[in-house]
Structure formats: structure tokens, C-alpha cells
Scaffold this motif. Structure first.
Motif, mmCIF file in Angstrom:
data_model
loop_
_atom_site.group_PDB
_atom_site.id
_atom_site.type_symbol
_atom_site.label_atom_id
_atom_site.label_comp_id
_atom_site.label_asym_id
_atom_site.label_seq_id
_atom_site.Cartn_x
_atom_site.Cartn_y
_atom_site.Cartn_z
ATOM 1 N N ASP A 7 28.565 27.097 44.125
ATOM 2 C CA ASP A 7 28.665 26.535 45.479
ATOM 3 C C ASP A 7 28.860 25.014 45.410
ATOM 4 N N ALA A 8 28.203 24.408 44.417
ATOM 5 C CA ALA A 8 28.291 22.945 44.303
ATOM 6 C C ALA A 8 29.733 22.512 44.026
ATOM 7 N N ILE A 9 30.442 23.222 43.138
ATOM 8 C CA ILE A 9 31.826 22.806 42.853
ATOM 9 C C ILE A 9 32.716 23.071 44.064
ATOM 10 N N ASP A 10 32.441 24.147 44.800
ATOM 11 C CA ASP A 10 33.247 24.394 46.006
ATOM 12 C C ASP A 10 33.058 23.251 47.006
ATOM 13 N N ARG A 11 31.827 22.828 47.173
ATOM 14 C CA ARG A 11 31.533 21.756 48.129
ATOM 15 C C ARG A 11 32.161 20.434 47.662
ATOM 16 N N ALA B 13 31.696 23.495 35.839
ATOM 17 C CA ALA B 13 32.607 24.477 36.451
ATOM 18 C C ALA B 13 33.807 24.759 35.544
ATOM 19 N N PHE B 14 34.350 23.724 34.911
ATOM 20 C CA PHE B 14 35.462 23.950 33.971
ATOM 21 C C PHE B 14 34.979 24.816 32.800
ATOM 22 N N GLU B 15 33.797 24.459 32.255
ATOM 23 C CA GLU B 15 33.261 25.210 31.109
ATOM 24 C C GLU B 15 33.102 26.698 31.436
ATOM 25 N N ASN B 16 32.721 26.981 32.669
ATOM 26 C CA ASN B 16 32.489 28.367 33.065
ATOM 27 C C ASN B 16 33.738 29.079 33.578
#
Ligand SMILES: Cc1cc2nc3c(=O)[nH]c(=O)nc-3n(C[C@H](O)[C@H](O)[C@H](O)COP(=O)(O)OP(=O)(O)OC[C@H]3O[C@@H](n4cnc5c(N)ncnc54)[C@H](O)[C@@H]3O)c2cc1C
Ligand code: SF4
Length: 479
Positions: free
Chosen positions: A78-82, A127-130
Motif C-alpha cells: 500500500d505504501a508504494i501505491d500511495r 517494492a522493486f526487490e519484491n
């Protein structure tokens, strides 16, 4: 709110820099990784203010308290989406932004601000790592074509937004690689270029076509481009450097920062540049004129190249150590800063004005300067030379990092005949359209030399203006 007592329990912590002795031996980024458990404590310091001044400080309007809370609660997706909702490239700003959001953070009134920038960087890298950051191609194509000229952060942000809105986007770049100052300007020790390549790959998969090695206005007539594309975005930066107009300027050994820095970036990227064509500080006594970030980038580069000594002169007085009364919170503080390059070496001097240069056997040998003082005359600050303070320094390489005077006019801008502002930047209306219908502008080309965060904000605004112009309405976000 992440943790109501977080700001009382935890102090501010920022990532550590690698030891100076090790980092000046290479071109890798200077910062060490910041452990996630430490980062969560930093996010916990956010007070989720009723009026979050951090928003106002950020040109992108990043929704900072939300992602601080999400990180604390381990809701990274959610944090990367925000974060992506307002910023296309948090990995650039997380590494390179001077963080006006932190200067405006409410906690900064009587304590140390939240480490917003590090939270931002950790979210995007996590987020990139995942594998969460994937191409987001448009579901429907509009059939409209847009040419973006210049591939710095402004052009890239505009291109990504427009491609996601369904338009066919072509980015023209005169350099041999994409990225603008992110690629050729900002040294690798501040940001390794693999991060630009990573975003380019995402954008290519979203349908953006990159055309490096094409100088619009020289290789293609700009009016031809205007006839071929439905809209154009001018995002060519503000590359016209301020010159040193003193006797001896023409002597061999004087270079603009932007002649010097890109060469090292190119060598780091594996390009073969013969020594005869390469500007190097190795074994030289170097003077840098200009006390700003570009000067600091020259300093870090010269030290890594093996300069024997580096002096950095600034014409303005030394800034204060902390905010003066006339520069209160939440404004961005003009204070004395020690960048990673300053930590590595060199000597800074303030209130120094260069008077002339002289050479020996056609090569630069001496810089002649004087100290200056600033006095109040009828309410105006006036610069005066300090009598008897003249001095001379030995110098073999002089780097000019004294700022930029706006966009280059010949070629593209002159062919289009776009209206300019009093400061010589490209004039734009509230939709980022220039005086020529269908021609838009973003970034340093319209703001003058500024920041990456502003370039991204401008690129997003121009994309919105273009989408509305092409389609009659737009769903692209305001910020
Ligand atoms: C040395 C240096 C270090 C900096 N460090 C930082 C930092 O740490 N943090 C920060 O926030 N800001 C920094 N800045 C400022 C920041 O880099 C700029 O504000 C930002 O890059 C502007 O983005 P832009 O897209 O408008 O232009 P640019 O990044 O300048 O990109 C413009 C691109 O357009 C291309 N172009 C121009 N004309 C044409 C043409 N006719 N045809 C085709 N292509 C063309 C240029 O080659 C260039 O690649 C730095 C600036 C410099 C000079
Ligand atoms: S101003 Fe600072 S403490 Fe307040 S919401 Fe923003 S980051 Fe959190």
C-alpha cells in the motif's frame, strides 16, 4: 497515526556514509543500506499532523503521513501505491532531493524532522526487490502521438504519464544516453545509473519509444516535428552556464562543470575516452568557483580522480550554522551544509571574487582574487572589495560551477518562436502550454535551473495539460 508516542521515544536517525578512505577509491553510492527495523522507528516518529506541513513543502504534494503509517504497519505494498500516486520516480528523489518536506516537517519546530526522504527511498527499493513495480501499459490506446524533447526527470515524468494515458510517446534526447542530468551531471557516487536504466526498462514496456542522439532543432527541424506529432513537450533543461568574464578566461585549463562532470559519468558507463580528450583532475591543484551542489559534485569527482588539492570559492558570505530569524520554519533553510563530498576533502572559502587568470606556456597557472564584503547601503546589500585583500593561488584546473542562465535559445526554441519570460525561460500558461498551440513545456526549461522534484512535478503537470488538449478532458492527477 503510526505510533502516538513515537516522536518522544525515538530520535532522528539517517543512513551512514561509507568510510571516506574507501568511498573515494570508487564511484559507487556513498550511503550504506538503512535497516528496515531502524526505518520503522523513523516512520513511527511521524505525528500524522492535522495540518501536515510536509505536504506543503513537497512540490509533488506527496502524501507523507500516510506512507509513514503504512511502513510502520508493514503495509509496504500500500505504501508504494500511495507513493507512486504522486511521484513517478521516488528512487531519484529518495536519493537526490534536498527534501524541502523535511524542512517543513512540524516536528522540526522544536526537534529533528522525520527522515521522510529515507522512508521514501526504502519503500521504493523494497517494492522493486519484491517485484511489485511492473510496467503499467494503458488498457486503451488514444491514437494520438506526442514528442517529448529532453529526457531529464521532467521529460521522463511527462512521457510516463502520457503513455499510461494511452498516447504514443517518443522521447528525443540529444545525448547518447537517456536521463538528462540524472545520467550526465549527477555523479555516480550520488546516484548509480542502473537506477535510471531500471525505470527506462519499465517505460519501454509501457510503450515509450526512446530516441537518443537526436538534437531537435539541428538533426530535425522543430516545425517538422510539430507537423508530425499531435503535441510536443519541451523539456530540454536550462543548460546555459554562467561564464566567468575576467581576463585570462580563454587560457587552457578552464572548464564549465558540465563539460567536466559528464566525461567521468561516460567513463564509468564503460565509454572509451582517450586521455587527450578527457578533462581530469589527477595530479592537479584544482579550484572550483561556486559553492553550490554542482560545485560539490565537481569536488567529489576531482578527489576521486586524484587531485592533489581542491579549493572551492564562493562569492557570497558563509551561511549561518542554523536558521536565522528571517528564514523561519517551514521555509527551506539557507544554512551551512556539509555534503558527502565536503566530508571527503577540499577547502571551502567564502566571499571570494576572482579578478583574473594567468598562464605559463599557454596553460592555466594562477588565479588572482580578492575578498569581498557585503554592506547595507540604503536598505540594499552591496558587494565591495576588501582593500588590501588581493591574493593569488596556483591552479592547474579551474572548474566553473556558478549556476545556469536558463535554456539554450538557438535551434529548437528559436525555430518555434515560443514566448520567453523576463528571465529567459519558456513561458507557459496554467496548463503548461507555451505561446504556440500544441507545444507544452516542463522542468528547468520553464522554471530555470531547479530541482529533480520540481522537474517531476512539472512533467506530470505538462502531461495533464497535453492529455486535456488532445482529448478534451483528462483523468491524470493534478499533482
Ligand atoms: C551537476 C548537477 C547536479 C545536480 N544535483 C541535483 C541533486 O542532487 N538534486 C536535485 O534535486 N537537483 C539536482 N540538480 C538539478 C536537477 O538535476 C535539475 O533541476 C533537473 O535535472 C531538471 O530536469 P529537466 O528534465 O528539466 O532537465 P535536464 O535534466 O537538464 O534534462 C534536459 C535534457 O534535454 C536534452 N535536450 C536539450 N535540448 C535538446 C534538444 N534540442 N533536442 C534533444 N534533447 C535536448 C538535454 O541533453 C538533457 O538531457 C543538479 C544539477 C546539476 C547541473
Ligand atoms: S509534518 Fe512531519 S510529523 Fe507532521 S505529518 Fe508530515 S512528516 Fe509527519
Amino acid at each position: 497515526m503510526a505510533k502516538p508516542t513515537g516522536f518522544m521515544e525515538f530520535g532522528r536517525e539517517t543512513p551512514t556514509r561509507r568510510p571516506v578512505g574507501a568511498r573515494v577509491q570508487d564511484w559507487l553510492e556513498v550511503y550504506e543500506d538503512f535497516p528496515v527495523d531502524h526505518l520503522k522507528k523513523q516512520a513511527a516518529r511521524c505525528m500524522d499532523c492535522g495540518i501536515p506541513f510536509c505536504h506543503q513543502g513537497c512540490p509533488l504534494g506527496n502524501i507523507i503521513p500516510d506512507w509513514n503509517d503504512l511502513v510502520y504497519r508493514d503495509k509496504w505494498h500500500d505504501a508504494i501505491d500511495r507513493l507512486h500516486a504522486t511521484n513517478n520516480f521516488p528512487e531519484f528523489t529518495g536519493r537526490l532531493c534536498p527534501a524541502p518536506c523535511e524542512a517543513a516537517c512540524v516536528l522540526g519546530i522544536n526537534s529533528d524532522p522525520v527522515t521522510i526522504k529515507q522512508v521514501e527511498l526504502t519503500i521504493v527499493e523494497y517494492a522493486f526487490e519484491n517485484g511489485w513495480i511492473r510496467p503499467e501499459p494503458a488498457e486503451k490506446r488514444s491514437g494520438k502521438t506526442v514528442a517529448v524533447i529532453g529526457s531529464g526527470p521532467a521529460g521522463l515524468a511527462a512521457a510516463q504519464q502520457l503513455a499510461r494515458a494511452g498516447h504514443d510517446v517518443t522521447v528525443f534526447e540529444r545525448d547518447d544516453r537517456i536521463g538528462g542530468l540524472l545520467r550526465y551531471g549527477i555523479p555516480d557516487f550520488k546516484m548509480e545509473k542502473r537506477f535510471v536504466d531500471r525505470r527506462m526498462a519499465q517505460m519501454e514496456a509501457e510503450g515509450v519509444s526512446f530516441k537518443p542522439g537526436v538534437q531537435v532543432g539541428v538533426d530535425i527541424d522543430t516545425r517538422e516535428l510539430l507537423a508530425k506529432f499531435d503535441a510536443i513537450c519541451l523539456s530540454g533543461g536550462a543548460a546555459h552556464p554562467r561564464n566567468l568574464e575576467v581576463p585570462g578566461r580563454e587560457i587552457d585549463g578552464v572548464h564549465f562543470a558540465m563539460e567536466y562532470l559528464p566525461m567521468q559519468n561516460k567513463r564509468n558507463a564503460g565509454d572509451e575516452i582517450p586521455d587527450s580528450a578527457f578533462i581530469s583532475a589527477k595530479g592537479k591543484r584544482v579550484i572550483i568557483l561556486g559553492g553550490g551542489d554542482t560545485g560539490a559534485d565537481c569536488l567529489g569527482t576531482a578527489l576521486r580522480q586524484g587531485a592533489t588539492e581542491v579549493l572551492q570559492y564562493e562569492i557570497l558570505p558563509k551561511p549561518p550554522a542554523s536558521r536565522p530569524a528571517e528564514n523561519p520554519w517551514p521555509t527551506y533553510p539557507t544554512i551551512y551544509r556539509v555534503s558527502s563530498a565536503h566530508e571527503e576533502g577540499g577547502t571551502r572559502e567564502y566571499a571570494v571574487m576572482t579578478k583574473s587568470l594567468s598562464g605559463e606556456n599557454g596553460k592555466l597557472a594562477k588565479l588572482h582574487a580578492v575578498h569581498v564584503e557585503f554592506v547595507n547601503e540604503d536598505g540594499r546589500q552591496v558587494m565591495r572589495e576588501v582593500p588590501g585583500s588581493e591574493f593569488t593561488e596556483d591552479v592547474q584546473l579551474l572548474l566553473l560551477a556558478m549556476g545556469f542562465l536558463g535554456p539554450e535559445k538557438p535551434g529548437m526554441l528559436e525555430q518555434l518562436g515560443v514566448e520567453l519570460t523576463e528571465r529567459g525561460n519558456v513561458r507557459a500558461d496554467e496548463n503548461k502550454m507555451t505561446s504556440v498551440a500544441g507545444v507544452f513545456t516542463a522542468g528547468d526549461m520553464t522554471r530555470g535551473q531547479s530541482l529533480i522534484v520540481w522537474a517531476i512535478a512539472e512533467g506530470r503537470a505538462a502531461a495533464r495539460g497535453i492529455d486535456k488538449y488532445l482529448m478534451g478532458e483528462t483523468l491524470l492527477p493534478v499533482n
